[in-house]
Design a protein around this motif. Sequence first.
Motif, short mmCIF file in Angstrom:
data_model
loop_
_atom_site.label_atom_id
_atom_site.label_comp_id
_atom_site.label_asym_id
_atom_site.label_seq_id
_atom_site.Cartn_x
_atom_site.Cartn_y
_atom_site.Cartn_z
N PHE A 1 0.91 -1.30 -0.09
CA PHE A 1 0.07 0.02 -0.09
C PHE A 1 0.87 1.25 -0.07
O PHE A 1 0.42 2.19 -0.79
N LEU B 1 -3.63 -2.38 -7.24
CA LEU B 1 -3.82 -2.54 -5.76
C LEU B 1 -4.14 -1.14 -5.36
O LEU B 1 -5.06 -1.01 -4.50
N ALA B 2 -3.65 0.02 -5.88
CA ALA B 2 -3.94 1.21 -5.40
C ALA B 2 -5.46 1.48 -5.90
O ALA B 2 -6.09 2.09 -5.22
N SER C 1 -7.58 0.26 -3.03
CA SER C 1 -7.18 0.70 -1.72
C SER C 1 -8.26 1.19 -0.87
O SER C 1 -8.52 1.10 0.34
N ILE D 1 -9.52 -0.36 2.63
CA ILE D 1 -9.08 0.30 3.79
C ILE D 1 -10.27 0.47 4.88
O ILE D 1 -10.24 0.48 5.68
N VAL E 1 -8.61 -8.34 2.47
CA VAL E 1 -7.51 -7.80 1.65
C VAL E 1 -6.57 -8.50 1.34
O VAL E 1 -6.20 -8.28 -0.20
N CYS F 1 -6.04 -8.60 -2.80
CA CYS F 1 -4.71 -8.36 -3.53
C CYS F 1 -4.26 -9.62 -4.40
O CYS F 1 -3.73 -9.52 -5.45
#
Lengths: 201, 315
Positions: free
Chosen positions: B32, B120-121, B124, B128, B169, B173
């Motif tokens: 992250f 991944l971003a 996020s 999160i 998570v 991913c």
Amino acid sequence: MHISDGVLPTTISMAAYAATALGAGLSLKKIRQEDLPKIAVVTSSFFVASLIHLPLGPTSVHLLMPGIVGALLGSAAFLSITVGLFLQSILFQFGGLTALGANAIMMGLPALFCGLFFQAIRGKTLLRNTLAGALAGGLGILLAASILAAFLYTSGEDFIGVAKLALAAHIPVIIIEAAVSAFTVSFIFRVKPELLHSVLR
Amino acid sequence: MTEALPESAVSIQLSVPASILPASLVVLSLAFLFALLLRKKKQSRKKGQSDWSIPHLDRHADLDSFFHNWNPAVKVASLFLYCFLVVSLKTLVCSAAALMISILAVYFSKLPWRRSLQRLAAMSGFLIMFLLVLPFTSKEQPGEILLIFPLFPGFPFHLNGFLLALTIVVKACAIALLMEPMLGTSTFSATLQGFSRIGIPSPIIQMILLSHRYLFVFQQELVRMLRSMRVRGFTARTDILTMKTMGNFFGMLFINSYDRTQKVYEAMLCRGYRGDFPTFHTQEVNGKDLAKGGMWIMIGFILLLTELMPSLPSP
């Protein structure tokens, strides 16, 4: 907000896939073959429009537009949204591939409903069309957020908190989306009204 | 009943594998952090202007690797099934193993890491939210560990909720990292052919192809329109004027695209469009392709079966 991979239990994402296949199939049956390329081209304009972020205080939101897509495409909206979400998933990872079914239900059903709703109440004057656009735009997000919350809720008792938060996070989006949809519909009504009782349905 | 509580709490604490948790935490936080850095760098380079470019999925499709030499139809079919197997995992240990496998996959695909990290971003924000909310709102289970922070005594931190969020998570991913090896190692049309072989009807495949083509056209149009708005002094704010301008902007974009559809369709008819795009390259499926597919599906089932063994904890 798109559901990513790994959140929903496999049974639910599979069931959502089956429902999406059914919906896309029905949508496909209703559309004339020669309209498919046209819907594809319009779909990419919706896709590109949803990339734009509008500032909201310190953060920014992007529009989801199930309401507008429904109003412009009618029964073709479900197919258009499914194609758009597939592309968003494989290009940007907005929403996982295994959750594509759930995401398509979450955005596609509100679009279909808003399309019918918009046609039912829009009347003939600019004011009524604008109001109908605002209602359809806001309602689209409200329904999408509710379906998202319902998906999370059925996935387990642990997700109730997240479901509530997701619902609350969409409230500002509802307002912005309603306002922008109203202006978009009013613009289209003045410039090219035939688009609102679209040929592509 | 109440006397049994502390004992079971201890047993749960012991059953969480001590080494996996910090390890996966480190991997995740690194990922992250990397993604955030990447984002910031991009933003600073553009000086506050948002980037609306659309990535080219198959830019590196001409390399030579395990994934590049794999028949796209078999690749898409087996990796898609594998993704569903990974989604079905329930334990952190097996999900972390799946994440490791995906990291290895990206490494062996020889694709640049940048796009995988961007993926991944992109997730996020959503993930999160789970990491922050689930530990405080998950359902209380008998004998679970609660951490109570001094400042917020009303919001105990549930270890079970945290482990659940972490598992989600890690799984997300793992699958997201697999997307570049799965979709970026053949040409886009070959990948879509693969999807059509696994049962997506051909009209939908054609819609996807055509939409994808026109994304780039409309993206350029959008950049052009936004530039001319900026030249006329438009800046986006949180006010009704911005919404009105953007509403008109979207209206114009849709009308332009609609006007274009007729021209596009006629141009297609002129070039002999009869309802489907002919394909000239159909790669033969050989035994090696099938073996690779079988290997991936087997890995998925092994992960799934490992979980069923009683020795592993189920958070």
